[in-house]
Design an enzyme around this catalytic site. Sequence first.
Site, PDB file in Angstrom:
ATOM      1  N   HIS A  60       0.827  -1.197   0.000  1.00  0.00           N
ATOM      2  CA  HIS A  60       0.000   0.000   0.000  1.00  0.00           C
ATOM      3  C   HIS A  60       0.868   1.255   0.000  1.00  0.00           C
ATOM      4  O   HIS A  60       1.612   1.502   0.945  1.00  0.00           O
ATOM      5  CB  HIS A  60      -0.922  -0.018   1.226  1.00  0.00           C
ATOM      6  N   GLU A  87       0.463  -0.410  -4.806  1.00  0.00           N
ATOM      7  CA  GLU A  87      -0.642   0.535  -4.941  1.00  0.00           C
ATOM      8  C   GLU A  87      -0.114   1.954  -4.787  1.00  0.00           C
ATOM      9  O   GLU A  87       0.705   2.231  -3.901  1.00  0.00           O
ATOM     10  CB  GLU A  87      -1.699   0.243  -3.865  1.00  0.00           C
ATOM     11  N   ASP A  89      -1.238   6.397  -5.535  1.00  0.00           N
ATOM     12  CA  ASP A  89      -2.325   7.356  -5.716  1.00  0.00           C
ATOM     13  C   ASP A  89      -1.864   8.457  -6.664  1.00  0.00           C
ATOM     14  O   ASP A  89      -0.683   8.823  -6.657  1.00  0.00           O
ATOM     15  CB  ASP A  89      -2.713   7.987  -4.380  1.00  0.00           C
ATOM     16  N   HIS A 102      -1.350  11.063  -2.385  1.00  0.00           N
ATOM     17  CA  HIS A 102      -2.606  10.541  -1.867  1.00  0.00           C
ATOM     18  C   HIS A 102      -3.608  11.647  -1.573  1.00  0.00           C
ATOM     19  O   HIS A 102      -4.764  11.589  -1.983  1.00  0.00           O
ATOM     20  CB  HIS A 102      -2.361   9.725  -0.589  1.00  0.00           C
TER      21      HIS A 102
END
Length: 230
Positions: A60, A87, A89, A102
């Site tokens: 993450h 992952e 953003d 993010h």
Amino acid sequence: MLVHNNHYLNRVYIYFFVHLLQYLGLIFCFFLVANLYVAQSLSVWNIFDTVQKGVLIAAHRGDFKNYPENSIPGILSCITQGVDIVEIDVQKTSDGHFVLMHDPKLNRTTNGKGKVSQRTLKYILGLKLKDAKGNLTNYSVPTLDSVLKIIKGKIILNIDKSNGIFDQLIPIIQSHQCDSFVILKGNNSAAYFNNYYKLYPKGPLFMPIKNGSNTSLDSFLITTNTKLIE
């Protein structure tokens, strides 16, 4: 009379034994590297091959324990450790570039201030990232382009915050030939995702994000062709 030189024979045996170990060591290294390559060359289409790999590891926002979240070194660390999926953003700058971030604002993760959408790429590239404890580092905010250049064939990129901007992200992904190494996700209908699968059969992989009852989830899965769901 034949006389054996035991000292000479011992040296010969040692010589061959050492070289045998070196040879076996090279074979071991070859298989180790080969297996690592296979693990890190997974595409979005063969991650479902449970025979090859039953459980996949996803990180993450990258290796945010040792590096700033959504950073190049954090992603490279994941690749080095053999992580399957990372992952990230994305946010869009005022002049139309996608950067890894993010939050809508720069304040928490950088030494900058304000919204990403109200800052130019030049301004954001001049900032430094903070680590998980809020300490300033020497690492800069990466662009999506810079990340796509390093992930192809090494790790699968799961792009969060991509809901509603698939059409803007896909040309960037295609320009780096990373179609088979990217997951895009969002909150949309089954018909919406089915349409994208028809338009882009070779990737990227589109993953719905669903909340609700088991009944609504079952209905969604029956009417969509998706292979992944969050």
